[in-house]
Design a protein around this motif. Structure first.
Motif, mmCIF file in Angstrom:
data_model
loop_
_atom_site.group_PDB
_atom_site.id
_atom_site.type_symbol
_atom_site.label_atom_id
_atom_site.label_comp_id
_atom_site.label_asym_id
_atom_site.label_seq_id
_atom_site.Cartn_x
_atom_site.Cartn_y
_atom_site.Cartn_z
ATOM 1 N N PHE A 51 -27.932 2.467 1.732
ATOM 2 C CA PHE A 51 -27.334 1.145 1.722
ATOM 3 C C PHE A 51 -25.868 1.216 2.092
ATOM 4 N N PHE A 52 -25.392 0.095 2.615
ATOM 5 C CA PHE A 52 -24.068 0.017 3.211
ATOM 6 C C PHE A 52 -23.360 -1.219 2.655
ATOM 7 N N PRO A 53 -22.644 -1.056 1.528
ATOM 8 C CA PRO A 53 -22.021 -2.215 0.881
ATOM 9 C C PRO A 53 -20.904 -2.812 1.719
ATOM 10 N N GLN A 54 -20.725 -4.112 1.558
ATOM 11 C CA GLN A 54 -19.571 -4.784 2.116
ATOM 12 C C GLN A 54 -18.412 -4.673 1.120
ATOM 13 N N ASP A 55 -17.207 -4.571 1.630
ATOM 14 C CA ASP A 55 -16.033 -4.496 0.758
ATOM 15 C C ASP A 55 -15.657 -5.907 0.315
ATOM 16 N N LYS A 56 -16.285 -6.351 -0.774
ATOM 17 C CA LYS A 56 -16.062 -7.697 -1.283
ATOM 18 C C LYS A 56 -15.051 -7.667 -2.428
ATOM 19 N N ASP A 57 -14.905 -8.826 -3.083
ATOM 20 C CA ASP A 57 -13.838 -8.999 -4.065
ATOM 21 C C ASP A 57 -14.066 -8.194 -5.336
ATOM 22 N N LEU A 58 -13.003 -7.531 -5.778
ATOM 23 C CA LEU A 58 -12.903 -6.949 -7.117
ATOM 24 C C LEU A 58 -11.684 -7.595 -7.761
ATOM 25 N N THR A 59 -11.885 -8.269 -8.895
ATOM 26 C CA THR A 59 -10.785 -8.973 -9.542
ATOM 27 C C THR A 59 -10.645 -8.527 -10.992
ATOM 28 N N VAL A 60 -9.437 -8.536 -11.478
ATOM 29 C CA VAL A 60 -9.124 -8.247 -12.862
ATOM 30 C C VAL A 60 -8.329 -9.438 -13.404
ATOM 31 N N GLY A 61 -8.923 -10.153 -14.361
ATOM 32 C CA GLY A 61 -8.263 -11.334 -14.906
ATOM 33 C C GLY A 61 -7.979 -12.385 -13.870
ATOM 34 N N GLY A 62 -8.830 -12.490 -12.853
ATOM 35 C CA GLY A 62 -8.662 -13.475 -11.804
ATOM 36 C C GLY A 62 -7.787 -13.022 -10.656
ATOM 37 N N ALA A 63 -7.115 -11.898 -10.789
ATOM 38 C CA ALA A 63 -6.249 -11.378 -9.724
ATOM 39 C C ALA A 63 -7.010 -10.338 -8.909
ATOM 40 N N GLY A 64 -6.954 -10.469 -7.605
ATOM 41 C CA GLY A 64 -7.676 -9.552 -6.740
ATOM 42 C C GLY A 64 -7.055 -8.178 -6.685
ATOM 43 N N VAL A 65 -7.901 -7.165 -6.569
ATOM 44 C CA VAL A 65 -7.443 -5.786 -6.374
ATOM 45 C C VAL A 65 -7.512 -5.510 -4.871
ATOM 46 N N PRO A 66 -6.360 -5.328 -4.221
ATOM 47 C CA PRO A 66 -6.356 -5.191 -2.753
ATOM 48 C C PRO A 66 -6.961 -3.868 -2.294
ATOM 49 N N ARG A 67 -7.490 -3.904 -1.078
ATOM 50 C CA ARG A 67 -8.026 -2.719 -0.382
ATOM 51 C C ARG A 67 -9.144 -2.039 -1.173
ATOM 52 N N THR A 68 -9.998 -2.864 -1.800
ATOM 53 C CA THR A 68 -11.150 -2.323 -2.530
ATOM 54 C C THR A 68 -12.170 -1.765 -1.545
ATOM 55 N N ASP A 69 -12.635 -0.567 -1.806
ATOM 56 C CA ASP A 69 -13.608 0.116 -0.950
ATOM 57 C C ASP A 69 -14.844 0.422 -1.794
ATOM 58 N N ILE A 70 -15.980 -0.197 -1.431
ATOM 59 C CA ILE A 70 -17.245 0.029 -2.141
ATOM 60 C C ILE A 70 -18.132 0.870 -1.240
ATOM 61 N N ARG A 71 -18.595 1.995 -1.766
ATOM 62 C CA ARG A 71 -19.402 2.912 -0.959
ATOM 63 C C ARG A 71 -20.769 3.125 -1.600
ATOM 64 N N GLY A 72 -21.774 3.298 -0.738
ATOM 65 C CA GLY A 72 -23.121 3.555 -1.208
ATOM 66 C C GLY A 72 -23.514 5.007 -1.018
ATOM 67 N N THR A 73 -24.481 5.449 -1.813
ATOM 68 C CA THR A 73 -25.000 6.807 -1.660
ATOM 69 C C THR A 73 -26.495 6.763 -1.332
ATOM 70 N N PHE A 74 -27.325 6.468 -2.313
ATOM 71 C CA PHE A 74 -28.767 6.485 -2.070
ATOM 72 C C PHE A 74 -29.451 5.560 -3.060
ATOM 73 N N GLY A 75 -30.747 5.332 -2.827
ATOM 74 C CA GLY A 75 -31.540 4.521 -3.736
ATOM 75 C C GLY A 75 -33.018 4.791 -3.540
ATOM 76 N N ALA A 76 -33.835 4.269 -4.451
ATOM 77 C CA ALA A 76 -35.282 4.419 -4.366
ATOM 78 C C ALA A 76 -35.930 3.282 -5.139
ATOM 79 N N GLY A 77 -37.180 2.994 -4.802
ATOM 80 C CA GLY A 77 -37.844 1.896 -5.484
ATOM 81 C C GLY A 77 -39.345 1.929 -5.340
ATOM 82 N N ILE A 78 -39.977 0.966 -6.009
ATOM 83 C CA ILE A 78 -41.432 0.805 -5.978
ATOM 84 C C ILE A 78 -41.726 -0.683 -5.946
ATOM 85 N N LYS A 79 -42.819 -1.065 -5.267
ATOM 86 C CA LYS A 79 -43.145 -2.484 -5.210
ATOM 87 C C LYS A 79 -44.647 -2.715 -5.136
#
Length: 234
Positions: A51-79
């Motif tokens: 998976f390839f996350p988008q760098d979306k908002d991370l906020t603390v007390g309503g204030a944004g944390v600039p230059r947030t980088d969200i990275r993915g590694t791996f996953g697995a599932g069943i359906k």
């Protein structure tokens, strides 16, 4: 004059040769007998994903944390999927569970309002309920779907700070999640199939923070997921 035994034997042969005889119907024609059609098509499968996350908002007390980088590694599932006869096995439902692992990072920045930084690892465990639309081919089955459910996010080894507000250690949250998906199944045998799938997944977590005001640390988590797997048709 024909004996009674001969007449009885001839009568039995005539009855047996008659196309409307009960005996002939009981034996049946093997070529004309068809197995009963299944009322519901059922599928169980497992898959691995990147998976390839988008760098979306991370906020603390309503204030944004600039230059947030969200990275993915791996996953697995069943359906598990079901397509009933009353939709012509075109429209169906799916229940799936899958887990993802990743990280959250933002560089340390010091300004007049204090220090802002973020680091931590994220695990997301999701249970989704999808409405599916497919082409019910015998060998190839393309499909699309949309779904909603719940996501449990656990942020651990965290150090997220904005001024005097901070989140450290481990924190968790359960939130509503949604997704859009599409893919294709290809049958290797009558029962065994492989598949590839793309989905867009999103949720918003709200973690408890430490500090005088106990403000929330919020993460808008959205990601592209590409998966492949193997399954069985019942």
């Amino acid at each position: 004059m024909m004996s009674l035994g001969c007449r009885g034997l001839i009568l039995m042969l005539l009855v047996a040769m008659s196309p409307n005889s009960v005996w002939a119907e009981g034996l049946g024609d093997p070529a004309s007998q068809k197995p009963p059609e299944k009322k519901v098509d059922l599928y169980l499968s497992g898959h691995a994903m990147g998976f390839f996350p988008q760098d979306k908002d991370l906020t603390v007390g309503g204030a944004g944390v600039p230059r947030t980088d969200i990275r993915g590694t791996f996953g697995a599932g069943i359906k598990f999927e079901a397509y009933p006869w009353f939709t012509n096995k075109i429209l169906g439902g799916e229940i799936e569970a899958f887990g993802l692992g990743g990280s959250v990072r933002a560089p340390r920045i010091t300004s007049g309002s204090g220090t802002t930084q973020a680091q931590g690892n994220l695990i997301a465990v999701n249970t989704m309920y999808n409405v599916m639309l497919r082409y019910p081919g015998e060998m190839v089955q393309p499909y699309i779907g949309v779904g909603g459910g719940t996501s449990i996010g656990v942020l651990y080894d965290a150090l997220i700070q904005h001024g005097n507000l901070a989140l450290t250690g481990t924190s968790g949250d359960m939130a509503f999640a949604y997704q859009f998906l599409g893919g294709i199944k290809a049958f290797v045998t009558k029962r065994l199939f492989v598949f590839g799938e793309y989905k867009y997944f999103g949720t918003k977590y709200s973690f408890d923070s430490e500090g005088a005001s106990h403000s929330k640390v919020k993460l808008d988590f959205q990601t592209h997921i590409v998966s492949g797997g193997i399954g069985w048709s019942f």
